[in-house]
Design a protein around this motif. Structure first.
Motif, mmCIF file in Angstrom:
data_model
loop_
_atom_site.group_PDB
_atom_site.id
_atom_site.type_symbol
_atom_site.label_atom_id
_atom_site.label_comp_id
_atom_site.label_asym_id
_atom_site.label_seq_id
_atom_site.Cartn_x
_atom_site.Cartn_y
_atom_site.Cartn_z
ATOM 1 N N ILE A 114 0.841 -1.199 0.000
ATOM 2 C CA ILE A 114 0.000 0.000 0.000
ATOM 3 C C ILE A 114 0.875 1.247 0.000
ATOM 4 O O ILE A 114 0.646 2.181 -0.786
ATOM 5 N N ASP A 115 1.891 1.279 0.848
ATOM 6 C CA ASP A 115 2.787 2.433 0.896
ATOM 7 C C ASP A 115 3.479 2.665 -0.444
ATOM 8 O O ASP A 115 3.635 3.801 -0.882
ATOM 9 N N ALA A 116 3.858 1.588 -1.120
ATOM 10 C CA ALA A 116 4.543 1.704 -2.413
ATOM 11 C C ALA A 116 3.607 2.217 -3.506
ATOM 12 O O ALA A 116 4.063 2.836 -4.470
ATOM 13 N N HIS A 117 2.304 1.985 -3.346
ATOM 14 C CA HIS A 117 1.351 2.400 -4.373
ATOM 15 C C HIS A 117 0.527 3.609 -3.985
ATOM 16 O O HIS A 117 -0.389 4.003 -4.708
ATOM 17 N N ARG A 118 0.827 4.201 -2.852
ATOM 18 C CA ARG A 118 0.067 5.359 -2.368
ATOM 19 C C ARG A 118 0.340 6.559 -3.236
ATOM 20 O O ARG A 118 1.477 6.855 -3.609
ATOM 21 N N LYS A 119 -0.725 7.307 -3.563
ATOM 22 C CA LYS A 119 -0.573 8.548 -4.324
ATOM 23 C C LYS A 119 -0.051 9.627 -3.392
ATOM 24 O O LYS A 119 -0.436 9.705 -2.226
ATOM 25 N N GLU A 120 0.800 10.461 -3.937
ATOM 26 C CA GLU A 120 1.286 11.606 -3.163
ATOM 27 C C GLU A 120 0.184 12.647 -3.148
ATOM 28 O O GLU A 120 -0.402 12.971 -4.186
#
Length: 123
Positions: A114-120
């Motif tokens: 999830i952290d790797a795919h989280r939008k900024e």
């Protein structure tokens, strides 16, 4: 190619290719007979169809995939979540998990994903 979409039997056929490529077309016939119960004619008909659709190549009797398995899986997964859960990944996960509890390792792996795919977010 518009969409990397495969019916169930074509997906199983491509799985034989992905798992064994590159492979001689004769070996593909043997594997499809053993794993799928297919006749030689069925294997060659399906191979010709999927080559025509850009999924595979049969060059000099050597068969290779042109579309990676991950691309097909990603497309199918996204399509399933959109169709079944109105595109809601959290709703899919709740349904998928049901009453099952995650181990600490599974929870940590999911958090990492999830952290790797989280939008900024722009703040």
């Amino acid at each position: 190619m518009d969409e990397p979409k495969l019916c169930e039997s074509d997906f199983r056929f491509m799985t034989v290719i992905w798992d064994n490529e590159p492979l001689p077309s004769g070996r593909l016939v043997e594997l499809c007979a053993a794993e799928l119960g297919w006749k030689k004619s069925t294997t060659y008909t399906t191979l010709k169809k999927l080559c025509g659709r850009g999924f595979a190549r049969n060059e000099n009797a050597l068969v290779t995939a042109l579309i990676p398995r991950e691309m097909v899986l990603s497309y199918e997964s996204e399509r399933f979540v959109k169709r079944t859960f109105q595109g809601s990944l959290p709703r899919f996960l709740v349904s998928f998990l049901g009453e099952r509890k995650l181990t600490e390792a599974e929870a940590a792996e999911l958090k990492t994903l999830i952290d790797a795919h989280r939008k900024e977010e722009n703040t």
